[in-house]
Design a protein around this motif. Sequence first.
Motif, short mmCIF file in Angstrom:
data_model
loop_
_atom_site.label_atom_id
_atom_site.label_comp_id
_atom_site.label_asym_id
_atom_site.label_seq_id
_atom_site.Cartn_x
_atom_site.Cartn_y
_atom_site.Cartn_z
N LEU B 163 0.87 -1.16 0.00
CA LEU B 163 0.00 0.00 0.00
C LEU B 163 0.90 1.21 0.00
O LEU B 163 2.03 1.15 0.48
CB LEU B 163 -0.83 -0.02 1.28
CG LEU B 163 -1.99 0.95 1.33
CD1 LEU B 163 -3.08 0.47 0.40
CD2 LEU B 163 -2.50 1.06 2.74
N ASP B 164 0.39 2.29 -0.52
CA ASP B 164 1.20 3.50 -0.45
C ASP B 164 1.07 4.06 0.96
O ASP B 164 0.39 5.06 1.21
CB ASP B 164 0.73 4.51 -1.50
CG ASP B 164 1.80 5.57 -1.73
OD1 ASP B 164 2.65 5.74 -0.84
OD2 ASP B 164 1.78 6.20 -2.78
N ASP B 165 1.73 3.40 1.86
CA ASP B 165 1.59 3.73 3.28
C ASP B 165 2.11 5.12 3.59
O ASP B 165 1.54 5.85 4.40
CB ASP B 165 2.32 2.70 4.14
CG ASP B 165 1.60 1.38 4.16
OD1 ASP B 165 0.47 1.34 4.67
OD2 ASP B 165 2.16 0.38 3.66
N GLU B 166 3.19 5.46 2.95
CA GLU B 166 3.76 6.77 3.21
C GLU B 166 2.75 7.84 2.86
O GLU B 166 2.49 8.77 3.63
CB GLU B 166 5.05 6.93 2.39
CG GLU B 166 6.02 7.98 2.92
CD GLU B 166 5.71 9.38 2.41
OE1 GLU B 166 6.25 10.34 3.01
OE2 GLU B 166 4.95 9.54 1.44
N LEU B 167 2.12 7.67 1.71
CA LEU B 167 1.11 8.63 1.29
C LEU B 167 -0.07 8.64 2.24
O LEU B 167 -0.63 9.69 2.57
CB LEU B 167 0.64 8.32 -0.13
CG LEU B 167 -0.36 9.31 -0.73
CD1 LEU B 167 0.27 10.70 -0.82
CD2 LEU B 167 -0.85 8.85 -2.09
N VAL B 323 3.56 -4.05 -6.78
CA VAL B 323 2.35 -3.26 -7.03
C VAL B 323 2.02 -2.48 -5.77
O VAL B 323 1.95 -3.05 -4.69
CB VAL B 323 1.16 -4.17 -7.38
CG1 VAL B 323 -0.11 -3.34 -7.52
CG2 VAL B 323 1.44 -4.94 -8.66
N THR B 324 1.87 -1.20 -5.95
CA THR B 324 1.53 -0.38 -4.80
C THR B 324 0.13 0.18 -4.98
O THR B 324 -0.15 0.88 -5.95
CB THR B 324 2.51 0.79 -4.66
OG1 THR B 324 3.83 0.26 -4.53
CG2 THR B 324 2.20 1.61 -3.42
N LEU B 325 -0.73 -0.17 -4.08
CA LEU B 325 -2.12 0.28 -4.20
C LEU B 325 -2.29 1.64 -3.54
O LEU B 325 -1.55 2.01 -2.63
CB LEU B 325 -3.05 -0.75 -3.55
CG LEU B 325 -2.99 -2.13 -4.20
CD1 LEU B 325 -3.85 -3.12 -3.42
CD2 LEU B 325 -3.47 -2.05 -5.64
N GLY B 326 -3.28 2.34 -4.01
CA GLY B 326 -3.50 3.70 -3.54
C GLY B 326 -4.29 3.80 -2.25
O GLY B 326 -4.85 2.83 -1.75
N VAL B 327 -4.29 4.99 -1.72
CA VAL B 327 -5.07 5.27 -0.52
C VAL B 327 -5.92 6.51 -0.79
O VAL B 327 -5.69 7.22 -1.76
CB VAL B 327 -4.16 5.56 0.69
CG1 VAL B 327 -3.43 4.32 1.13
CG2 VAL B 327 -3.18 6.67 0.36
N GLU B 328 -6.82 6.75 0.08
CA GLU B 328 -7.77 7.83 -0.16
C GLU B 328 -8.30 8.30 1.18
O GLU B 328 -8.61 7.48 2.05
CB GLU B 328 -8.91 7.22 -0.98
CG GLU B 328 -9.96 8.16 -1.45
CD GLU B 328 -11.10 7.36 -2.09
OE1 GLU B 328 -12.12 7.98 -2.43
OE2 GLU B 328 -10.96 6.12 -2.23
N LEU B 329 -8.38 9.58 1.35
CA LEU B 329 -8.92 10.08 2.61
C LEU B 329 -10.44 10.09 2.54
O LEU B 329 -11.02 10.54 1.57
CB LEU B 329 -8.43 11.51 2.87
CG LEU B 329 -8.89 12.00 4.25
CD1 LEU B 329 -7.95 11.50 5.34
CD2 LEU B 329 -9.03 13.50 4.29
#
Lengths: 340, 340
Positions: B163-167, B323-329
């Motif tokens: 996951l794009d944990d940093e983001l 593969v890095t999956l996105g995140v969303e607020l």
Amino acid sequence: MSASRVTIKDVAKLAQVSIATVSNVINGTGRVSPETQRKVEQAIGQLDFAPSASARNLKDKKSSLIAVVVPLLEKGRLQDNPFYWHLVRGIEESARGVKLHVILVGIGPDETFSFVREQHLDGLIFVGAFARTELVESMLRLGVPCVFMDSLVDDPSFYQVALDDELGGYIGTKHLLSLGHERIALLTGVLLEGGVNYCRWQGYRRALEEAGVPYRPELVYEEPTSSLGGYRAASRIGAKTGGITAVFALSDMAAIGLVKGLHDLGIVVPRDISVVGFDDDERARYCIPALTTVRQDIVEKGRTAVRLLTAQLEREPLAERRVTLGVELVPRQSTAPPSR
Amino acid sequence: MSASRVTIKDVAKLAQVSIATVSNVINGTGRVSPETQRKVEQAIGQLDFAPSASARNLKDKKSSLIAVVVPLLEKGRLQDNPFYWHLVRGIEESARGVKLHVILVGIGPDETFSFVREQHLDGLIFVGAFARTELVESMLRLGVPCVFMDSLVDDPSFYQVALDDELGGYIGTKHLLSLGHERIALLTGVLLEGGVNYCRWQGYRRALEEAGVPYRPELVYEEPTSSLGGYRAASRIGAKTGGITAVFALSDMAAIGLVKGLHDLGIVVPRDISVVGFDDDERARYCIPALTTVRQDIVEKGRTAVRLLTAQLEREPLAERRVTLGVELVPRQSTAPPSR
DNA sequence: CGAGAAAATGAAAGCGTATTCTATCGAAGG
DNA sequence: CCTTCGATAGAATACGCTTTCATTTTCTCG
């Protein structure tokens, strides 16, 4: 590339014994002198040998695999109730203890069970209400050990693990009655005769009857067992017209959705309406207000299923093939006496 | 008792062909005349024949089985975060689509992976931070396809889904900053270098830095990732002395426990303290107040893992192994500007 | 010291499938 | 009408293990 697989033959050659002896050492069968045993064990260690399960299975017609069979929702989706995780981990934990591996399989309305025979599965745990009786029967006919969990069947020859759902329905309702509630709604999933919700509903009716409170079918709300289902039911249940002062939701998920729905309508739990859930999901404790609920031990349910399975595998006669686990009321803050 | 197993021989005899022909019909290999094909298929149907996976596996050195490997907690217990259910069902759903079965296995700190070779597993999905590097390496050496999920490894030759944990850490923090918060606590699980919490923590720091808000280590609370952990942290975080106006919890479970803990202390969310969670667990939506959180699609994570696995099985070259999956607020009601 | 018993080991036969290689059969080509 | 080839079908073998049974070795005791 990777060297070809190490076989029992390689071990035998290295240890300078026959493959039969190696097999005996591995399985503790036959008679092997301590010295030979040592030699073989050293060879195994040296080659990092692991016997092929396929070959062994082919011979023994076993697989050390059990399947947890979960009915599919639409479009091949598995149930999304996280509840299942606790069940599955209970099963996995116990199965690991008896050297069985757990394979998880969703089964659709028109799929075949061919994989059961293909894989030589040692046992099956059916979770939930299975309508596919032909399939189940064919499994039993094949002599594959089965355990039914929360099933509809009422045949004492079936191995089953169930919950005392009727009692759960009873004590949840009784709790509300003893607080002084009379107009108690029931928020349930689909009422399938013999199913868990049905039994709980029976307990609900029994409690009402004992208390001399008339049963009103219009207070029974049949909604999908989900938070969304509970949320949606809130507006109907909260309508002043019903005079409802308490709701017994037959799952914590639904209860939580309901509380939220009521909250969004400005109805305060438990001041305006009391809510009782079912399951004692971990989240029930951390709700605001903390949810009063009927507790069941799901992990234990999984463990019990494995126990019933291994009893069959080992041909242990069991006094009772149907195990009914207990329930317990956990009073928290979502219930209170009705306001005048 | 049950008749002995139906084999390909029985089918061949009934259809009056050789077993090779039956095999060809089943697997669509070789050339078979339509008439023969029909005869064989009829015989298969009549005998209700299912080919033995063991025999086939023995021949092919495959098993059509993939394992989801989850690290064990103490005492052989599996992780109890229901989060895993979504992961596992994502995996199962995809695996079913490509005719693979999923076996769930908890692996302890000193267990061997012998079952992987014993069972001829076709692939492995490692979930979580695996410290057992020797084991993992031995798997790779064996040529067993592996996929690592939320792993610590940073080797581009490894197939990974992350996951794009940093983001995630960044946008959660940024959200609070943009509301006007400055004393933002971080409630995290153990900070293992390279782990998911670590990356999120880095995002948290980056957001602070960009906003010109000094990073204060004393605002980082390292607690077990659980509702109880969050609940326990509440008293420390809520103490007036810290002047904390917002908390970013790196899991919804912890956030929910935290909110409850604060609530029990008479601290109101979001009026007194804002809270952001992480995951967007279903329950986040039904919290009171509904939890603002950083959303990740866990089911998709599972699906992706299977895709990476099948790519390896089919020797498809992949542009990118990681593969890095996105995140969303997902803004909800648990966050608000700080009160003066 | 030798006979018989007990202990240790090995040879070989499956388990049910896929696959290679050979044999057969019919048809096309000469 | 015979040859040749393509299309089919069948026989045989290997996959890695367990297990029975026979065989060899060691031990015990008269």
